[in-house]
Design an enzyme around this catalytic site. Structure first.
Site, PDB file in Angstrom:
ATOM      1  N   VAL A   1      31.683  45.777  45.884  1.00 30.88           N
ATOM      2  CA  VAL A   1      32.182  46.972  46.541  1.00 30.88           C
ATOM      3  C   VAL A   1      31.824  46.887  48.019  1.00 30.88           C
ATOM      4  CG1 VAL A   1      32.163  49.490  46.591  1.00 30.88           C
ATOM      5  CG2 VAL A   1      31.805  48.293  44.417  1.00 30.88           C
TER       6      VAL A   1
ATOM      7  N   ASP B   1      34.805  55.248  30.833  1.00 32.05           N
ATOM      8  CA  ASP B   1      33.405  54.956  31.142  1.00 32.05           C
ATOM      9  C   ASP B   1      32.770  56.101  31.931  1.00 32.05           C
ATOM     10  OD1 ASP B   1      31.086  53.467  31.005  1.00 32.05           O
ATOM     11  OD2 ASP B   1      31.537  52.251  32.764  1.00 32.05           O
TER      12      ASP B   1
END
Length: 389
Positions: free
Chosen positions: A25, A142
C-alpha cells in the site's frame, strides 16, 4: 526532483510502501487532480507462485476488475471510494480514497473498554456502508477492525473490499478471511452471502462491547477457532460487561446466529435497529444530563446525548491536534466526555474513560497531581454507580 516513476502515468509515490499480506500500500499524489490517494498493488503474481493455472489467474483478474467497477459505483460516506484501477509492471492496482485517522483495531488496542456511544454509532455506520455495497452486489468478505477506519471526524470508513475479494481467490476456502470474524458457513467452504458480512459485523460489535472477539484470540489454532464459530454459543456481551442494554445483547445474538437464514435480512435492518438503541441510550440518561449538556461548549447536531458525546469526541481530537494532550482544555473536555458517558447510562464506559484520563494525568503531571486524583475520584464514583444497577 521526484525519483519515483509515475504509476499509470499520473500517480507519484510519496514514500515507501506499507507491506500487507495481500500486497503493498502506497501513499501517492494524483498529479492530475492534485490530491493524496492510497494506491494498493494486488498480488497477481502470488497466484502464479502458488501454482495456479494460467486460465484461473486470468479468470481471477477479470473477476477482480468487475468487482472494482462495481465498487467504483458506490458513493457512500462510510465506504472508502475507489477512484481508479490499472496495471503497472505486470501488477494490478486499485486507487482508493486516502483516509486520515486510525483503524478500529488501533482504538481497541488501547486496553480500555470502548464506551457504548461510539460502539453503537460506529456499528450503525458500518451497516449503512455495507448496505450501499450490498445493493451494488458487492460483498466485503473480510469485515474486521483492521478494515474499519475511524476518520478524524470520528466517523467510519470501510476499506479493502477489493483486497478481501482477492484474499478469497488466493487462499483455500477454509483459510480465506480472518478467522476471528469469519462466518460459520464459510468454514464449510461456502463463498458466503451478505449475511456472512453481517455475522462478521456481529463479531466486531461483540469485541467493541467486551474488549474481546466472541471466539478465540489472536494466535489460537485456526481450525479450533473455526469449530467454535460453527458449534459454540458465546456468552452475551452483558455477561462480560454489566450495563450493556438488553437490546444490544439481542442484536449480537441475531447477528451471530449459526444459520444465515436466522440473521437479519439486510445491513439496513441492522442499522435501523441500532439507531433505535441510540435513542434508548439517549432516553436513559437525558434527564440527569440535561444541565451538564447545556454547559458543554460543543456544537452537536444530532439529537440527545449521543450527539453531545459525539461532538465532544470530535472536540477532544481537534484540541489534541492543536494544543497537544497535556493542554488543560483537553483535560477538561476529556473529563466532561467521561461524565456525560456515565450520565448516558454507560457507567462502565465512564469508568474506563476516567481511568485512562487519571493514568494520563499521572504521566503528564505527576502521581499526586489534583487532575489525576480528580479523575480517579470519577472512577470510584462511577464504579459505585454501576454497582447500584
Amino acid at each position: 526532483m521526484d525519483t519515483f516513476p509515475l504509476i499509470g502515468g499520473r500517480y507519484q509515490q510519496k514514500g515507501g510502501p506499507a507491506r500487507g499480506a495481500m500486497g503493498d500500500v502506497w501513499t501517492v499524489e494524483d498529479t492530475k487532480l492534485g490530491r493524496t490517494v492510497a494506491l494498493k498493488f494486488l498480488a497477481r503474481r502470488r497466484l502464479a507462485q502458488q501454482g495456479a493455472l494460467t486460465e484461473f489467474v486470468d479468470s481471477t483478474v477479470k473477476m477482480f476488475e468487475r468487482e472494482g467497477l462495481a465498487m467504483a459505483r458506490i458513493n457512500h460516506p462510510h465506504v472508502a471510494h475507489i477512484y481508479d484501477t490499472g496495471e503497472h509492471d505486470g501488477e494490478l492496482y486499485i486507487v482508493m480514497e486516502y483516509v486520515e485517522g486510525k483503524s478500529l483495531a488501533e482504538h481497541l488496542k488501547t486496553g480500555a473498554t470502548l464506551a457504548l456511544e461510539p460502539a453503537v454509532r460506529w456499528t450503525r455506520q458500518i451497516c449503512e456502508g455495507l448496505e450501499a455495497a450490498h445493493k451494488a452486489k458487492v460483498l466485503h468478505r473480510d469485515i474486521k477492525p483492521d478494515n474499519i477506519m475511524i476518520t478524524q471526524e470520528r466517523d467510519v470508513k470501510i476499506v479493502d473490499f477489493g483486497l478481501a475479494f482477492l484474499a478469497d481467490v488466493t487462499q483455500s476456502q477454509t483459510t480465506a478471511g480472518t478467522p476471528l470474524y469469519k462466518a460459520p458457513e464459510r468454514w464449510s467452504g461456502e463463498q458466503g452471502s451478505l449475511r456472512s458480512d453481517l455475522y462478521s459485523v456481529g463479531c466486531v460489535l461483540y469485541e467493541m462491547l467486551t474488549g474481546r472477539p466472541p471466539f478465540g484470540s489472536p494466535g489460537d489454532d485456526v481450525m479450533a477457532v473455526g469449530r467454535m464459530h460453527q458449534e459454540n454459543t458465546p456468552a452475551p456481551p452483558s455477561a462480560h460487561r454489566p450495563g450493556v442494554p438488553p437490546q444490544l445483547d439481542s442484536i449480537v445474538q441475531m447477528l451471530l446466529a449459526k444459520d444465515p437464514a436466522r440473521r437479519p435480512k439486510s445491513a439496513q435492518t441492522v442499522a435501523d435497529t441500532v439507531r433505535g438503541v441510540q435513542h434508548v441510550l439517549d432516553a436513559a440518561g437525558l434527564a440527569g444530563a440535561a444541565e451538564e449538556a447545556d454547559q458543554l461548549e460543543t456544537s452537536a447536531t444530532d439529537a440527545g446525548l449521543s450527539g453531545s458525546i459525539r461532538a465532544l469526541d470530535r472536540r477532544i481530537f481537534d484540541l489534541e491536534r492543536r494544543f497537544g494532550p497535556r493542554d488543560q482544555a483537553v483535560i477538561d473536555a476529556r473529563g466532561k466526555h467521561a461524565e456525560l458517558t456515565g450520565q448516558s447510562g454507560d457507567a462502565r464506559g465512564a469508568v474506563a474513560l476516567y481511568n485512562r484520563l487519571g493514568h494520563d494525568c499521572q504521566d503528564f503531571f505527576g502521581p499526586y497531581d489534583v487532575r489525576a486524583l480528580s479523575a480517579f475520584e470519577g472512577v470510584a464514583r462511577w464504579i459505585a454507580e454501576a454497582g447500584k444497577k
